[in-house]
Design a protein around this motif. Sequence first.
Motif, PDB file in Angstrom:
ATOM      1  N   TYR A   7       0.924  -1.102  -0.180  1.00  0.00           N
ATOM      2  CA  TYR A   7      -0.005  -0.153   0.091  1.00  0.00           C
ATOM      3  C   TYR A   7       0.759   1.298  -0.081  1.00  0.00           C
ATOM      4  O   TYR A   7       0.674   2.160  -0.826  1.00  0.00           O
ATOM      5  CB  TYR A   7      -0.973  -0.069   1.119  1.00  0.00           C
ATOM      6  N   GLY A   8       1.980   1.314   0.812  1.00  0.00           N
ATOM      7  CA  GLY A   8       2.842   2.559   0.719  1.00  0.00           C
ATOM      8  C   GLY A   8       3.244   2.697  -0.617  1.00  0.00           C
ATOM      9  O   GLY A   8       3.726   3.701  -1.184  1.00  0.00           O
ATOM     10  N   LEU A   9       3.911   1.656  -1.276  1.00  0.00           N
ATOM     11  CA  LEU A   9       4.511   1.699  -2.423  1.00  0.00           C
ATOM     12  C   LEU A   9       3.414   2.078  -3.685  1.00  0.00           C
ATOM     13  O   LEU A   9       3.902   3.157  -4.342  1.00  0.00           O
ATOM     14  CB  LEU A   9       5.107   0.270  -2.949  1.00  0.00           C
ATOM     15  N   ILE A  10       2.311   1.519  -3.654  1.00  0.00           N
ATOM     16  CA  ILE A  10       1.206   2.152  -4.440  1.00  0.00           C
ATOM     17  C   ILE A  10       0.790   3.738  -4.215  1.00  0.00           C
ATOM     18  O   ILE A  10       0.847   4.365  -5.121  1.00  0.00           O
ATOM     19  CB  ILE A  10       0.112   1.294  -4.169  1.00  0.00           C
ATOM     20  N   PHE A  11       0.727   4.037  -3.018  1.00  0.00           N
ATOM     21  CA  PHE A  11       0.467   5.344  -2.505  1.00  0.00           C
ATOM     22  C   PHE A  11       1.607   6.380  -2.958  1.00  0.00           C
ATOM     23  O   PHE A  11       1.510   7.410  -3.505  1.00  0.00           O
ATOM     24  CB  PHE A  11       0.312   5.518  -1.006  1.00  0.00           C
ATOM     25  N   ASN A  16       3.578  10.469  -6.655  1.00  0.00           N
ATOM     26  CA  ASN A  16       4.723  10.756  -7.762  1.00  0.00           C
ATOM     27  C   ASN A  16       3.778  11.104  -9.151  1.00  0.00           C
ATOM     28  O   ASN A  16       4.381  12.011  -9.891  1.00  0.00           O
ATOM     29  CB  ASN A  16       5.574   9.992  -7.789  1.00  0.00           C
ATOM     30  N   ILE A  17       2.876  10.318  -9.415  1.00  0.00           N
ATOM     31  CA  ILE A  17       2.454  10.479 -10.591  1.00  0.00           C
ATOM     32  C   ILE A  17       1.501  11.988 -10.503  1.00  0.00           C
ATOM     33  O   ILE A  17       1.664  12.741 -11.576  1.00  0.00           O
ATOM     34  CB  ILE A  17       1.215   9.529 -11.185  1.00  0.00           C
TER      35      ILE A  17
END
Length: 164
Positions: A7-11, A16-17
Amino acid sequence: MKNVILYGLIFSVLFNIFQYVNSTKILDAKDQEVTKIQQRLKTSRDSVATLAMANYFSLESDEDAQEYFYKNSLDYQKVAEKVKEDLLVLNENKNGNILIPYEPIDGKAFLVNTSKILNHRWLIAEYSNGDLWGQILVKYFVAEGKPTDFETVETVLYERPTKE
């Protein structure tokens, strides 16, 4: 624990996007603003250059003419005021300004309205009688303590526009 990292990586990827898209929009807006300002600046510079050229033939920008007066112990600004005043005094003649070689038309005398001193020897003036108008090129001679001497060089009288 793996879910939290996922979840942290997806967030962080989504964040960033979002930052990239937002920064791109801001940069595009600033680029457009800079382009508009550059266009305005170019227009302003062109206007200043045009004004400088329009004032090229002027006692205020002619250092040689100013030097002529300084050599004769005269202040060119005071001379300019005196010449313009003496030119307008000639308007007091009942038949109009004596520098204008035209007789009154329809009882209206020709008078000098405005003038521009070109250098230490010439001036150009605009004249009219209320209906007709023209321009006059005048040679002038200044002597301290004496009225300015004027000599008409050339005149132009514009035709009255015809009504259709």
